[in-house]
Motif scaffolding. Structure first.
Motif, PDB file in Angstrom:
ATOM      1  N   ALA A 200      40.701  25.162  32.948  1.00  0.00           N
ATOM      2  CA  ALA A 200      41.287  26.382  33.495  1.00  0.00           C
ATOM      3  C   ALA A 200      40.924  27.598  32.644  1.00  0.00           C
ATOM      4  N   VAL A 201      41.008  27.470  31.327  1.00  0.00           N
ATOM      5  CA  VAL A 201      40.690  28.585  30.437  1.00  0.00           C
ATOM      6  C   VAL A 201      39.212  28.952  30.523  1.00  0.00           C
ATOM      7  N   LEU A 202      38.338  27.960  30.575  1.00  0.00           N
ATOM      8  CA  LEU A 202      36.904  28.236  30.681  1.00  0.00           C
ATOM      9  C   LEU A 202      36.572  28.915  32.009  1.00  0.00           C
ATOM     10  N   LEU A 203      37.178  28.476  33.095  1.00  0.00           N
ATOM     11  CA  LEU A 203      36.938  29.114  34.389  1.00  0.00           C
ATOM     12  C   LEU A 203      37.428  30.558  34.384  1.00  0.00           C
ATOM     13  N   ARG A 204      38.559  30.806  33.749  1.00  0.00           N
ATOM     14  CA  ARG A 204      39.080  32.170  33.673  1.00  0.00           C
ATOM     15  C   ARG A 204      38.093  33.086  32.946  1.00  0.00           C
ATOM     16  N   GLU A 205      37.549  32.604  31.838  1.00  0.00           N
ATOM     17  CA  GLU A 205      36.598  33.419  31.076  1.00  0.00           C
ATOM     18  C   GLU A 205      35.271  33.568  31.818  1.00  0.00           C
ATOM     19  N   LEU A 206      34.829  32.509  32.493  1.00  0.00           N
ATOM     20  CA  LEU A 206      33.599  32.600  33.280  1.00  0.00           C
ATOM     21  C   LEU A 206      33.747  33.610  34.408  1.00  0.00           C
ATOM     22  N   HIS A 207      34.902  33.634  35.052  1.00  0.00           N
ATOM     23  CA  HIS A 207      35.123  34.603  36.130  1.00  0.00           C
ATOM     24  C   HIS A 207      34.985  36.033  35.603  1.00  0.00           C
ATOM     25  N   GLY A 208      35.597  36.305  34.461  1.00  0.00           N
ATOM     26  CA  GLY A 208      35.514  37.650  33.893  1.00  0.00           C
ATOM     27  C   GLY A 208      34.096  38.071  33.582  1.00  0.00           C
ATOM     28  N   VAL A 209      33.330  37.161  32.996  1.00  0.00           N
ATOM     29  CA  VAL A 209      31.946  37.479  32.617  1.00  0.00           C
ATOM     30  C   VAL A 209      31.055  37.622  33.848  1.00  0.00           C
ATOM     31  N   LEU A 210      31.181  36.705  34.795  1.00  0.00           N
ATOM     32  CA  LEU A 210      30.314  36.728  35.986  1.00  0.00           C
ATOM     33  C   LEU A 210      30.642  37.904  36.889  1.00  0.00           C
TER      34      LEU A 210
END
Length: 215
Positions: A200-210
């Motif tokens: 969940a944390v990795l997806l949250r950060e990936l969403h912000g970057v992408l």
């Protein structure tokens, strides 16, 4: 899996397994959960290959495919990514861009930044990036890798599948199969984060970057 046996008492796992749960991951994402469609499989040869097929069939941006055990994981230059049941986090994320493939240079580094931010948010220190797609942990050994595969025109639109493999622990039997220096979260942090929270944390950060990448 490593099993302990005690004569007359039976068997048990050396380490408990943490199963992935799509509903729990979505709940942990909170408001950002609406940006993702998460599917969990027991096993698959390659989440990237499967998600690329789904992309060709019109799968939505934000589709996530995670697997408990990946039997044919791939890295750059055709290398194999080895993982065992429960000792890694292996998943792929589909993302659609309005820009063309030619504008996606550096995306692997951006994804790596998201991984580092996520690990830092979970209290994991002592990890850093190696261009173009590796996260290094203890003794500069490979902790995680990213494989990005793109579809589309040079001028747009384009679709990418970002595959990520992250070692949670590495039993000796697994290390013997890997032909390069490798490390795991268990080597750099006292308590390995729970797998659903980690994803969940990795997806949250990936969403912000992408989301910010085209700008």
């Amino acid at each position: 899996l490593t099993l302990y046996s005690v004569q007359g008492r039976g068997y048990r796992l050396a380490c408990p397994l943490q199963w992935l749960d799509a509903a729990r991951i979505t709940s942990l994402l909170g408001e950002q959960g609406r940006h993702f469609h998460i599917e969990i499989l027991d096993s698959a040869p390659s989440t990237n290959s499967m998600l690329l097929q789904c992309a060709a069939q019109g799968a939505a941006s934000g589709s996530v495919l995670a697997v408990e055990w990946q039997s044919g994981g791939r890295g750059r230059l055709g290398r194999s990514w080895h993982s065992a049941l429960g000792n890694a986090l292996t998943f792929s994320l589909l993302w659609r861009f309005d820009c063309g493939v030619s504008a996606l240079s550096g995306l692997s580094l951006a994804a790596g930044v998201a991984l580092i931010r996520g690990l830092h948010a979970l209290g994991v220190e002592g990890v850093h990036l190696k261009w173009p797609n590796d996260v290094l942990g203890a003794q500069d050994a490979k902790l995680a890798g990213t494989l990005i595969e793109a579809q589309g025109d040079m001028l747009g639109p384009s679709t990418v599948v970002i595959g990520i493999g992250l070692n949670l622990s590495l039993p000796q039997t697994m290390l013997q199969r890997i032909d390069q220096s490798a490390s795991s979260l268990a080597d750099v942090v006292g308590e390995v984060p729970e797998r659903n929270e980690l994803l969940a944390v990795l997806l949250r950060e990936l969403h912000g970057v992408l989301d910010a990448f085209p700008e």
